[in-house]
Design a protein around this motif. Sequence first.
Motif, mmCIF file in Angstrom:
data_model
loop_
_atom_site.group_PDB
_atom_site.id
_atom_site.type_symbol
_atom_site.label_atom_id
_atom_site.label_comp_id
_atom_site.label_asym_id
_atom_site.label_seq_id
_atom_site.Cartn_x
_atom_site.Cartn_y
_atom_site.Cartn_z
ATOM 1 N N VAL A 1 0.873 -1.170 0.000
ATOM 2 C CA VAL A 1 0.000 0.000 0.000
ATOM 3 C C VAL A 1 0.907 1.216 0.000
ATOM 4 C CG1 VAL A 1 -1.803 1.260 1.211
ATOM 5 C CG2 VAL A 1 -1.760 -1.239 1.311
ATOM 6 N N CYS A 2 0.843 2.024 -1.054
ATOM 7 C CA CYS A 2 1.725 3.187 -1.158
ATOM 8 C C CYS A 2 1.210 4.092 -2.268
ATOM 9 C CB CYS A 2 3.166 2.771 -1.445
ATOM 10 S SG CYS A 2 3.402 1.905 -3.022
ATOM 11 N N SER A 3 1.851 5.212 -2.451
ATOM 12 C CA SER A 3 1.527 6.053 -3.598
ATOM 13 C C SER A 3 2.203 5.479 -4.840
ATOM 14 C CB SER A 3 2.019 7.484 -3.363
ATOM 15 O OG SER A 3 3.434 7.526 -3.384
ATOM 16 N N PRO A 4 1.710 5.784 -6.047
ATOM 17 C CA PRO A 4 2.362 5.275 -7.251
ATOM 18 C C PRO A 4 3.831 5.694 -7.352
ATOM 19 C CG PRO A 4 0.185 6.143 -7.781
ATOM 20 C CD PRO A 4 0.464 6.512 -6.362
ATOM 21 N N THR A 5 4.108 6.939 -6.988
ATOM 22 C CA THR A 5 5.484 7.413 -7.078
ATOM 23 C C THR A 5 6.380 6.697 -6.084
ATOM 24 O OG1 THR A 5 4.645 9.577 -7.747
ATOM 25 C CG2 THR A 5 6.941 9.470 -7.077
ATOM 26 N N TYR B 1 -2.743 1.658 -4.518
ATOM 27 C CA TYR B 1 -2.157 2.993 -4.479
ATOM 28 C C TYR B 1 -3.153 4.023 -3.958
ATOM 29 C CZ TYR B 1 -4.336 4.169 -9.053
ATOM 30 O OH TYR B 1 -5.218 4.414 -10.084
ATOM 31 N N VAL B 2 -2.630 4.906 -3.118
ATOM 32 C CA VAL B 2 -3.417 5.953 -2.483
ATOM 33 C C VAL B 2 -2.586 7.226 -2.451
ATOM 34 C CG1 VAL B 2 -4.656 4.303 -1.014
ATOM 35 C CG2 VAL B 2 -2.592 5.380 -0.160
ATOM 36 N N GLY B 3 -3.245 8.350 -2.201
ATOM 37 C CA GLY B 3 -2.515 9.581 -1.917
ATOM 38 C C GLY B 3 -2.165 10.437 -3.101
ATOM 39 N N GLU B 4 -2.304 9.920 -4.319
ATOM 40 C CA GLU B 4 -2.044 10.739 -5.491
ATOM 41 C C GLU B 4 -2.730 10.141 -6.701
ATOM 42 O OE1 GLU B 4 2.134 9.422 -7.463
ATOM 43 O OE2 GLU B 4 2.317 10.162 -5.413
ATOM 44 N N THR B 5 -2.967 10.984 -7.683
ATOM 45 C CA THR B 5 -3.562 10.522 -8.925
ATOM 46 C C THR B 5 -2.467 10.003 -9.847
ATOM 47 O OG1 THR B 5 -3.417 12.785 -9.770
ATOM 48 C CG2 THR B 5 -5.497 12.106 -8.778
ATOM 49 N N CYS B 6 -2.888 9.300 -10.872
ATOM 50 C CA CYS B 6 -1.911 8.667 -11.747
ATOM 51 C C CYS B 6 -2.526 8.494 -13.130
ATOM 52 C CB CYS B 6 -1.513 7.315 -11.159
ATOM 53 S SG CYS B 6 0.095 6.721 -11.674
ATOM 54 N N SER B 7 -1.797 8.852 -14.157
ATOM 55 C CA SER B 7 -2.288 8.707 -15.522
ATOM 56 C C SER B 7 -2.236 7.248 -15.953
ATOM 57 C CB SER B 7 -1.440 9.552 -16.475
ATOM 58 O OG SER B 7 -0.121 9.028 -16.533
ATOM 59 N N PRO B 8 -3.051 6.874 -16.953
ATOM 60 C CA PRO B 8 -2.979 5.498 -17.470
ATOM 61 C C PRO B 8 -1.584 5.112 -17.944
ATOM 62 C CG PRO B 8 -4.973 6.569 -18.247
ATOM 63 C CD PRO B 8 -4.161 7.625 -17.562
ATOM 64 N N ALA B 9 -0.850 6.061 -18.549
ATOM 65 C CA ALA B 9 0.492 5.750 -19.040
ATOM 66 C C ALA B 9 1.423 5.386 -17.886
ATOM 67 C CB ALA B 9 1.057 6.945 -19.811
ATOM 68 N N LYS B 10 1.337 6.147 -16.799
ATOM 69 C CA LYS B 10 2.204 5.874 -15.652
ATOM 70 C C LYS B 10 1.801 4.577 -14.961
ATOM 71 C CE LYS B 10 4.154 8.225 -11.609
ATOM 72 N NZ LYS B 10 4.170 9.506 -10.846
ATOM 73 N N LEU B 11 0.486 4.342 -14.810
ATOM 74 C CA LEU B 11 0.011 3.105 -14.199
ATOM 75 C C LEU B 11 0.480 1.889 -14.990
ATOM 76 C CD1 LEU B 11 -3.671 4.017 -13.216
ATOM 77 C CD2 LEU B 11 -1.740 3.629 -11.668
ATOM 78 N N HIS C 1 -10.296 9.530 -10.161
ATOM 79 C CA HIS C 1 -9.790 10.757 -9.556
ATOM 80 C C HIS C 1 -8.780 11.390 -10.502
ATOM 81 C CE1 HIS C 1 -7.607 12.733 -5.881
ATOM 82 N NE2 HIS C 1 -8.368 13.588 -6.537
ATOM 83 N N HIS C 2 -8.973 12.674 -10.819
ATOM 84 C CA HIS C 2 -8.106 13.369 -11.771
ATOM 85 C C HIS C 2 -7.185 14.386 -11.104
ATOM 86 C CE1 HIS C 2 -10.219 11.796 -15.349
ATOM 87 N NE2 HIS C 2 -11.282 11.847 -14.573
ATOM 88 N N GLY C 3 -7.168 14.470 -9.782
ATOM 89 C CA GLY C 3 -6.318 15.436 -9.107
ATOM 90 C C GLY C 3 -7.122 16.579 -8.520
ATOM 91 N N ARG C 4 -6.423 17.569 -8.022
ATOM 92 C CA ARG C 4 -7.075 18.717 -7.406
ATOM 93 C C ARG C 4 -7.231 19.846 -8.417
ATOM 94 N NH1 ARG C 4 -8.161 18.505 -2.444
ATOM 95 N NH2 ARG C 4 -8.401 20.764 -2.275
ATOM 96 N N ALA C 5 -8.344 20.551 -8.306
ATOM 97 C CA ALA C 5 -8.581 21.685 -9.204
ATOM 98 C C ALA C 5 -7.468 22.714 -9.067
ATOM 99 C CB ALA C 5 -9.945 22.310 -8.896
ATOM 100 N N SER C 6 -6.944 22.871 -7.859
ATOM 101 C CA SER C 6 -5.889 23.860 -7.622
ATOM 102 C C SER C 6 -4.553 23.447 -8.230
ATOM 103 C CB SER C 6 -5.717 24.095 -6.116
ATOM 104 O OG SER C 6 -5.390 22.887 -5.457
ATOM 105 N N ASP C 7 -4.428 22.182 -8.624
ATOM 106 C CA ASP C 7 -3.178 21.702 -9.221
ATOM 107 C C ASP C 7 -3.114 21.956 -10.725
ATOM 108 O OD1 ASP C 7 -2.220 20.815 -6.820
ATOM 109 O OD2 ASP C 7 -2.863 18.742 -7.098
ATOM 110 N N ARG C 8 -4.197 22.433 -11.295
ATOM 111 C CA ARG C 8 -4.168 22.737 -12.721
ATOM 112 C C ARG C 8 -3.119 23.804 -13.017
ATOM 113 N NH1 ARG C 8 -10.674 23.116 -14.077
ATOM 114 N NH2 ARG C 8 -10.922 21.001 -14.912
ATOM 115 N N LEU C 9 -2.407 23.619 -14.104
ATOM 116 C CA LEU C 9 -1.465 24.630 -14.570
ATOM 117 C C LEU C 9 -2.179 25.562 -15.539
ATOM 118 C CD1 LEU C 9 1.596 22.297 -15.259
ATOM 119 C CD2 LEU C 9 1.264 23.806 -13.301
#
Length: 459
Positions: free
Chosen positions: A215-219, A245-255, A354-362
Amino acid sequence: MAILDHTPAAPTTTVPAPAPDRARERHSALRETAQAELHAFEALGRTRVRSWQLDRLREQVAYARRESPFYRRRFAAGGLPDGTDGDELLRRLPFTTKDDLRDGYPFGLIAAPLTSLVRYGESTGTTGSPTSSAITYQDWVRGNVSTELSVGQRFGPGDTVFVAIPYELSFAAYDLDRALETVGATVVGVGILSAVCPIERTARMIATLRPAGIVCSPTRALRLFDLLTEMGHDPAELGVRTVLYVGETCSPAKLAKISRMWQAELISAYGTTETNSLALSCGHGRAHLTEDRHLFEILDPATGTPLADGTTGELVLSTLVAQAMPLLRYRTGDLVSVDPEPCPCGSVRRTVRHHGRASDRLVVDGRPIDRLDLEESVLSVPGTGLYYAAGVRDGLLHIRVECPDRPARQVCAEIADGIRARFRTDATVTEVDRATVGRAMDRMLKPGNLTLEDLEAAR
C-alpha cells in the motif's frame, strides 16, 4: 437511524461484564449492524439509491442543525425551511468549504460530544493551514467494514502486506491496517519518511519478506522499484501481486509502466482527511464510491452547476450517516469523473476516477491544463522514463523528464510537439536524471507532487 442513535443499548445482564468483554460485544454489535446496512444498500438497485440517499440526507441535515454549532448558525442565517425535502433540500443547502474547516479548527464542526470521539486527525497543511477531522467509534467501525470488503477481494490469510503511507495524523493507514488484519493478512506497517524505517530499509524488508501487496503512492512504488534494482533484486520476482495505491492521482500511461515493472495489478483507494475513504476498489479493480455513506455531486468548479456522469468536475459530498462530523455539500476541490456504465461486479455503487485537485491545474496563456492530462501526454511518448515535473514560469510551460531509453533530444522534441498539438501551447522540455529525482522524492511527504523547485533543491 442506528448510526445517529445516542440511546445506550439495554443491558443484557444485571451483572456488568468485564470491560474487555463489553468492548468486544460493542464492536461485534456495531460491526454486524454496519455489515447488514451495507448489504441492504447493495440490494436496493440503482433506481432506488437516490430516494434512499435523500431520506438519509434529510435525517443528516436535521442532526447537523440540532447537534453541530457550525450548521446551527449557518441554517439560522440562511433560513432553510423545516419542510424543505428531497432534491430541493440538496439544492438549497449552502456549500461547506475548506475555509470553513480551517476557520472551525479544531472542534468547530464537531457534532458529537468530545468524550465520544475515538480518533482525531489533521491534514498535512502543505497547501495551507491544517484542517481537523474526528470520528466516533460508530463512524470508525462503519468505515472499517467497507474497507474490509474491498481489501478482502485481494488479500487474505498467508498474505503479507506492507503499508507504506503515513500513519501520522491521518486515518487511512490505520483503516487499511485494521482491515488487512481482519481479513487475515500479515501487516507490516512501515509508514514513510521515518527515521526508524527509511525507504531504504523498507526496500530491504520487501526483498526479504516478499509480500503479496504494498500500500503506497504510485510514485513511492517507483522509488521502491529503483532501490530494489540498485540492491541487485528483480522486483518482478519478489511475489508482489497487488499495489494498492493511495494519496495521489496517476495517468494510465504511468500506471501501465508501474504495472509492467512490478508485474503486479494496481488498484486504487481514494479519500480525504475530512472523510476517510470515499472510493474503494472491487474485485474488478474499479473504485466504487461509498454511496451508502455519502451523497456525491459532480459540479462545474467555476459555476457550481451539475455535470453529467462521464464529465470531469469537482466532487462535492454530503455525509449521510456521520455522527462526529457531518459535512453538507462539502467542496472537496478534487476533480473526478463518474463512469456512466455499471461495473461488472454488480455493485449498486457507481465507479469513479480521480483526476487530481482543481488547484493543481497549470494555467498557461489563460487556459487550464489538468496535471493528469499533461502526465499522460508526457509519459506516453516512447523513450520516456517514469518521472517528470512541470511548472509555469514567465507564462511558459516548462517540463523536465527522464529519458532513459532514447536520445533525450528526440524524446523532448516529441513531447513538445505533442503538447503543442493537444494543449495548443509551447513548452520547454529538458531532461532530468533519475538520481536527482530520487534525492528530491526521498525528502517529500507526497512525491507525486514533484515540482521544478523540488528538482532544483535536490541538485
